[in-house]
Every structure is written in C-alpha cells, then in structure tokens.
Design a protein around this motif. Structure first.
Motif, short mmCIF file in Angstrom:
data_model
loop_
_atom_site.label_atom_id
_atom_site.label_comp_id
_atom_site.label_asym_id
_atom_site.label_seq_id
_atom_site.Cartn_x
_atom_site.Cartn_y
_atom_site.Cartn_z
N MET A 586 38.85 34.23 -14.14
CA MET A 586 38.74 34.27 -12.62
C MET A 586 39.37 33.77 -11.67
O MET A 586 40.61 32.85 -12.16
N VAL A 587 39.12 33.53 -11.18
CA VAL A 587 38.92 32.69 -9.97
C VAL A 587 38.77 31.82 -9.22
O VAL A 587 37.62 31.83 -8.45
N LEU A 588 39.33 30.14 -8.91
CA LEU A 588 38.22 29.56 -8.32
C LEU A 588 38.95 28.85 -7.03
O LEU A 588 39.93 27.72 -7.86
N SER A 589 38.64 28.99 -5.75
CA SER A 589 39.77 28.59 -4.95
C SER A 589 38.95 28.44 -3.13
O SER A 589 38.02 28.18 -3.19
N ASP A 590 39.44 26.97 -3.09
CA ASP A 590 39.20 26.44 -2.06
C ASP A 590 39.17 27.89 -0.35
O ASP A 590 39.76 28.50 -0.64
N ILE A 591 38.70 27.74 0.48
CA ILE A 591 39.13 28.71 1.75
C ILE A 591 39.38 28.43 2.82
O ILE A 591 40.76 29.19 3.17
N VAL A 592 39.71 26.64 2.96
CA VAL A 592 40.59 26.08 4.48
C VAL A 592 41.80 25.37 3.53
O VAL A 592 41.71 25.36 2.85
N MET A 593 43.06 26.46 3.59
CA MET A 593 44.32 25.86 3.09
C MET A 593 45.16 25.85 4.10
O MET A 593 44.88 26.70 5.03
N PRO A 594 46.44 25.29 4.07
CA PRO A 594 47.27 24.57 4.24
C PRO A 594 47.70 26.15 5.02
O PRO A 594 48.03 26.97 3.69
N GLY A 595 48.16 26.49 6.11
CA GLY A 595 49.60 27.41 6.22
C GLY A 595 48.57 28.94 6.60
O GLY A 595 47.46 28.44 7.18
N GLN A 596 49.43 29.77 7.30
CA GLN A 596 48.97 30.73 7.65
C GLN A 596 48.14 31.59 6.62
O GLN A 596 46.83 32.68 7.79
N THR A 597 48.44 31.75 5.73
CA THR A 597 46.58 32.09 4.67
C THR A 597 45.61 31.58 4.35
O THR A 597 46.36 30.37 4.28
N GLU A 612 39.18 43.11 -11.74
CA GLU A 612 38.01 43.37 -12.66
C GLU A 612 38.35 41.26 -12.25
O GLU A 612 37.29 41.30 -13.08
N LEU A 613 38.99 40.78 -11.18
CA LEU A 613 38.77 39.53 -11.90
C LEU A 613 37.55 38.93 -11.04
O LEU A 613 37.52 39.30 -10.04
N GLY A 614 36.91 37.92 -11.73
CA GLY A 614 35.61 37.60 -10.88
C GLY A 614 36.62 36.58 -10.00
O GLY A 614 37.51 35.70 -9.91
N ILE A 615 35.23 35.61 -8.44
CA ILE A 615 36.63 34.99 -7.89
C ILE A 615 35.25 34.14 -7.37
O ILE A 615 34.51 34.71 -6.63
N ILE A 616 35.25 33.00 -6.96
CA ILE A 616 34.94 32.39 -6.09
C ILE A 616 34.94 31.36 -5.16
O ILE A 616 36.36 30.84 -5.92
N LEU A 617 34.49 31.10 -4.15
CA LEU A 617 35.37 30.53 -3.18
C LEU A 617 34.01 28.97 -3.11
O LEU A 617 33.34 28.37 -3.03
N MET A 618 35.08 28.09 -2.35
CA MET A 618 34.95 27.18 -2.52
C MET A 618 34.58 26.36 -1.06
O MET A 618 36.46 26.49 -0.43
N THR A 619 33.81 25.14 -0.13
CA THR A 619 34.53 24.70 0.92
C THR A 619 33.34 23.80 1.74
O THR A 619 32.57 23.43 1.05
N GLY A 620 34.46 22.72 2.44
CA GLY A 620 33.32 22.09 2.37
C GLY A 620 33.13 22.24 4.18
O GLY A 620 32.93 20.99 4.76
N TYR A 621 33.67 23.15 4.57
CA TYR A 621 33.99 23.21 6.16
C TYR A 621 32.50 23.66 6.36
O TYR A 621 32.18 24.56 5.78
N ALA A 622 31.89 23.47 7.67
CA ALA A 622 30.31 24.22 8.09
C ALA A 622 30.59 25.16 8.00
O ALA A 622 30.01 26.29 8.39
N ASP A 623 31.45 25.65 9.40
CA ASP A 623 31.42 27.09 9.44
C ASP A 623 32.73 28.02 9.43
O ASP A 623 33.65 28.36 10.31
#
Length: 661
Positions: A586-597, A612-623
């Motif tokens: 599984m991948v647990l990733s923040d949405i807002v990251m430095p760089g272009q992507t 087949e990989l599970g993916i969860i996103l997380m953020t503290g960004y309102a919009d």
C-alpha cells in the motif's frame, strides 16, 4: 291608314316607352343601350348631364362612332391620333365583351363605365360619377399613409429609445414567441432585432436554459408578475448573469395577451460583488488571525506545558503521571483539529459530511457534553418533543449547539435557565418567507434563556462575522456566524426572538426528513473510544511525506498499528520504489508535495502501473481540488489531517481488504 285599334296600340306602346324613359331619367347613373350595329337604342337624361354630349345625338339610331368622336375631339382620350383612337374603341365595342374601366375626364371628373353584352347583340352600359368616392378614397389613403408614416416614426423613436437605454426589453406572445426585442436583448442571445422576432423562446434561449426559464414564463402567462436571476455560458466560455422581471399584458376582461420582459445585465454587478467579497474576505483574514492566534496559543500552551513536564520527569514517569499529562494533550489536539475543520467548513461554504441523523439522539449526546461545562447555578434542560431526523453534518450541529448554549450561558451570568427543545414545526408560507425558507415541515431546535436579551441594534448584527458584545479576548465573534452558516449550508435558517432584559430564543430550522431507521450519526473520534482498532501483520506500506517530522510521527503510528514502513521524501523516489518493490502492499501519500508533481498525480501514475496496490491520500489543505479543477473527486480514499490512529487503522484495513478502492 292605320285602324283605330292599331293607333290605340301604338299610343299604348308609346306611353309604355315614355314611362320607361321617365324611370330611366330618374336614375342617378348614366344609361345607354346600343344594338348589334352599335346604334343607340335607349338612354337616359343622366348620360347627357354627366358626359355633356350634344343634344342632337340624343336620338335613336345614332351610331356609337358619333359619341366617340365627340369625346376624342374634346380631348377626353388624351392627345394623339383622333381617328386611330376612335377606330380602336369601335373594334373593341364590336367584340361585345363585358368591360369595366374608370376614365378621368379633363375636368377631373372620374367616370366608371360598366358594359354588359345583350343576348341578341349589342350591349347595355351604365355610367357612374365616382369622383367624390375616389376623392374620399384618396384622402383616406393619404390619411393612412400619413398615420403609417407617423406610426413608423413613432416606432423608430421607440426603437431608438429602447435600444439606447441600459436595459434589455422584449415582448413575448403566446407560444411563447418573441414579438419584440430591443438591440441589447437581441445581442444578449446572439441575435439581431430582426432575426429574434417570430422565434420561440426555447429556440432563442437554448434547450437547457429554457428548462430553467420555462416555469417563470408559465407563471407570467398565468397573470402573475415574476422576478428571477439566471446565468449562462457565452461562446467564449465566460459566465454572464441576468436579472429579469416578467410583467403580464392583461386585458380588462382578464385575458393575458403576452408578457413584457425587462432584464438587466447583472454581470458587472456580480463581478463587483465578488471583488468586494474577496476584499472583505481578505480583511476578515486579518481580523481572524488575532482570534486564531489566541485559540491556537492556548492549545500550544497545553501541549508545550505537558511535554516539558514529561521531559522533566525523564525516566521517573509512571502510568498515572503519563495519563495525567497525555489526556489534556490529546484533548488539546482534538480541539485544534475541530477548530481547523470548522474554519475549513466556514471557508468552503458547504457541509463537511452531511448524514441522515436522528436529532434526538444527537441532542442526548450533546447534553452529556454540555452538562459538565455549565455552572451548577444554571438550570440546563434538553427536551425532545418528537423523534426528528434531518440530513446534516453532525459535527457542525454539535458545534452550533455548543455555541448557542455557551452564548446563552454568557447572557445569563450567574444564575438562570437554559432550555433546548427539539420539535417538528410546520411553517406557513408567510412564516417561512420571513426567514427565507419555503413553506413546509422542518426540524426545529429552540435554545432559550432568561438572560439579558438584546437591543434591536445588536439583534440586527448578531450573525455578522467578528461582531461580538463580549470584552476583547473573550470572544472571536465567529460563533453565531458559524451557526448561521451551518443552517444555510444545510438548507435551513435561523430565527431569533429577543427582548432587552427578558431573554433570548434562537431557533435553528433544519430540513425535516422522514426515516424509519434508528440511525445514529457517529461524530468525529468518538467511535475510536468504543470500537477496537484493526491492526496489521507486518505489511509493507510506503509513506510519502516531504515534512520529516510529520513523516517520522506517521511512521511511528504505522509501526504501532503493526505495519512495516518505507519512507519516501519526494514523488520521484516514490514512483521508482513503487515500481521496483514487489512486496509493497500500500501507499500512504500526502497530496501537496514540492516540485511540479503532487501526490494526486503520483497516485494516478502508480495505479496505472500497479493497479493491485492500495492507495490512501492525506492532506491538511482546504481546497485540494485546485490541483485538479477537472475533477470533483480525487478517486482515492482521503484522510484529512490531523487524524487519529483509529481513523488511519480503519481506512488502511479497508483498503488492504478491498472494501475501499
């Protein structure tokens, strides 16, 4: 010699002819009869008086040529070859065909000549003086022409006026079909003033927009004036706004002939309002920062004080001391998270998580929460008059009730009463319109106190952001504005009744929904206090987080939950690791990251290579949606920071087991 009988017969015939001639002489028309040889057989006095023929022609047997010659020689047929004119008319007469023509004599007299052939040859002709008739007709035609010219001039002036006033004007006939439109109105729909006339409203407005306008047009054709606003997309992709009023054109007997349309282009006004709102929002941010600094500094003080205390104790920490310091720290973080979510909901202008909830059950939970927060000198009671359900965000409702009750507490002072009543209210049209709702049934929560009440000036401003009657530092002025915003976001309203020194009653109206279930909404982290947390069995999870401190904290959380963690500090490393490590679950990733992507693009790229990989996103960004304006849903499970172990554990368990994709 003729016999006496023959003479009597002749006298009798002569008398009959004289009688017939006398009758013909009394006609107001000229009259003549010519035989097959074009010789005069009969006539009347009106012919000679009307056409001024010489008296010597008034005898039986006079050839038609004699009459034609008199007319030709005195110019009745105009200049030119007299003999030729006479011969042409004789040839036409010899055809003995029905004829009618009007001849204008040199003196201006207009004679209508109407000839009909006789069975044995010859023809009978009547001559009518229609000079006065033609003069009246010409006068009438001149009058019509003058009035038409005046009307056209009037229409031109009307067109000039309507085309230059800053309004859009049109007239709809039955159909509905456009009968008139000024230049501005026609151009609004990409038409000209000529092309729009005669076209249906649906054809001009377009099918989609007409579906929105049709109910208003139908109401106007029923005889009711109606006002409304609408927007549409132009060919260049911009949005324009219109404010319209429809006024029925009603006859004295009550029939609606059509509808007058008066519209104003509200695009500039809307844009000005948006700029003003943005300016006010920026001003509000400045004011808000002071209140936020106060609230968050209090939270940080709790955290910092307890952390320093734990550090001082060092190895001497026992479970009781640990619990003593950790409990307020955890509460402080929850309060901070709740404050952040409330601010995000306030900024987004939409409910965070609307659910169909039993309000009586929610109020029961709130009563437990509030009972310990009020002094014993205040009598606090919650009553449920009915089992009522509504689709709302339960966390926002809890916050709204806390704000209302705490405001009532502050208004009371030392002793008094606070009552919360839940009931089902049916509002009439007038009652509903007074608070901006439609008539119908609503869930009503009434919070009343016997405190100081409010004066009229305070009552009018009570829902304004940052308006407060409390002393500086004791209130941010956001509490009641958040209550008002929550009610509006949920499709309801807030009503207030107050009198100076006699107390206040604030009623929160929420759209009522029938439900046969015993559904109870679970709010926030309360579930974690009562339910077991699912754990892992060493599964490998890649954590993508650019903030090192946050990454280490999350890695510790994942370890406590029974998972093995692989850290990636940027998108490129994460993409490569996801492709090269088959053991990754599984991948647990923040949405807002430095760089272009960003993390959302990373998740989509990984999903393409390893579905087949599970993916969860997380953020503290309102919009977060501004990162991908084309999508209203990121397509992956989303955790809003900060979150607790229980939330993370449940979502990881669901993702790894395929119940969330």
């Amino acid at each position: 010699m003729p016999t006496l009988a023959r003479m009597e017969e002749l006298n009798h015939n002569k008398n009959q002819l004289d009688l017939m001639q006398a009758a013909l002489d009394h006609l107001n028309q000229g009259f003549s009869v010519f035989d097959a040889n074009l010789r005069l057989v009969a006539w009347n006095r009106g012919l000679w008086e009307m056409l001024d023929f010489p008296q010597e022609l008034a005898r039986r047997g006079t050839h038609l040529e004699a009459f034609l010659r008199v007319n030709a020689e005195r110019g009745e047929y105009g200049p030119g070859d007299i003999e030729g004119k006479i011969q042409r008319r004789l040839r036409r007469a010899q055809e003995f065909e029905p004829h009618y023509f009007e001849r204008v004599r040199p003196n201006g007299q207009v004679i209508a000549v109407n000839g009909s052939p006789l069975p044995m040859g010859g023809f009978v002709t009547t001559y009518s003086d229609i000079t006065e008739q033609r003069r009246r007709q010409e006068k009438l035609e001149r009058t019509v022409e003058e009035r038409t010219r005046a009307l056209r001039q009037s229409e031109d002036w009307l067109r000039l006026v309507t085309d230059n006033i800053p309004a859009l004007i049109a007239y709809l006939g039955p159909g509905p079909v456009f009968r008139f439109a000024n230049r501005r109105y026609a151009e609004w729909f990409g038409q000209s003033v000529m092309s729009i006339v005669g076209r249906s409203a649906e054809e001009v407005a377009g099918k989609d927009l007409y579906l929105e306008l049709a109910p208003h047009i139908s109401q106007a054709f029923k005889g009711q004036a109606v006002s409304y606003e609408y927007d549409r997309r132009t060919a260049d992709g911009s949005t324009v706004y219109m404010r319209s009023t429809l006024i029925p054109d009603i006859t004295n007997d009550g029939r609606t002939l059509g509808v007058f349309v008066l519209s104003l282009d509200a695009t500039d006004q809307k844009r000005t309002e948006a700029r003003l709102l943005q300016s006010q929002r920026m001003d509000a941010v400045g004011k808000l920062s002071g209140g936020l600094a106060h609230d968050f500094n209090n939270l940080l003080s709790i955290l910092m004080g307890n952390i320093l205390s734990l550090k001082r104790h060092g190895q001497e920490i026992n479970p009781d001391i640990l619990s003593k310091h950790m409990t307020p720290m955890l509460k402080a973080t929850r309060r901070g998270a709740d404050l952040t979510q409330r601010l995000l909901a306030f900024s987004r202008g939409a409910p965070v998580a609307p659910q169909l909830c039993r309000l009586d059950k929610l109020l029961s939970d709130v009563e437990t929460l509030l009972a310990g927060s009020l002094p014993s000198s205040i009598d606090f009671q919650i009553r449920e008059a009915a089992s009522v359900s509504a689709r709302i965000d339960p966390a926002q409702l809890e916050t709204a009730l806390v704000n209302l009750v705490f405001n009532a507490r502050d208004a009371i002072g030392e002793t008094g009463h606070i009552d919360v009543l839940l009931q089902r209210d049916t509002l009439s049209k007038s009652e509903a319109e007074a608070i901006g709702l439609r008539a119908g049934t609503y869930a009503a929560i009434k919070v009343s106190d016997d405190g100081v009440g409010m004066d009229e000036q305070t009552r009018l401003r009570i829902f304004e952001p940052f308006f407060t009657t409390k002393s500086f530092g004791t209130g941010s002025g956001l509490g009641l504005s958040m209550v008002y915003g929550f009610a509006k976001q949920s499709g309801g309203a807030v009503a207030i009744s107050t009198f100076k020194s006699r107390g206040t009653e604030i009623t929160l109206y929420l759209p009522f929904e029938e439900t046969s279930s015993q559904q109870i909404c679970v709010m926030g982290n309360k579930q974690s206090d009562i339910s077991p947390v699912p754990t892992g069995n060493g599964e490998l999870i890649m954590l993508v987080e650019d903030d090192q401190d946050v990454a280490l904290t999350l890695a510790e959380q994942l370890k406590d939950l029974g998972y093995t963690t692989l850290l990636a500090s940027d998108v490129e490393d994460a993409r490569a690791l996801a492709q090269d490590i088959p053991e990754l679950r599984m991948v647990l990733s923040d949405i807002v990251m430095p760089g272009q992507t960003n993390g959302l693009s990373l998740a989509r790229a990984i999903r393409q290579r390893r579905p087949e990989l599970g993916i969860i996103l997380m953020t503290g960004y309102a919009d977060w949606g501004v990162l991908d304006p084309q999508s209203s849903d990121c397509g992956f499970p989303l955790l809003m920071k900060p979150f607790e172990n229980s939330q993370l554990a449940i979502l990881i368990h669901q993702t790894l087991n395929g119940s969330v994709s």
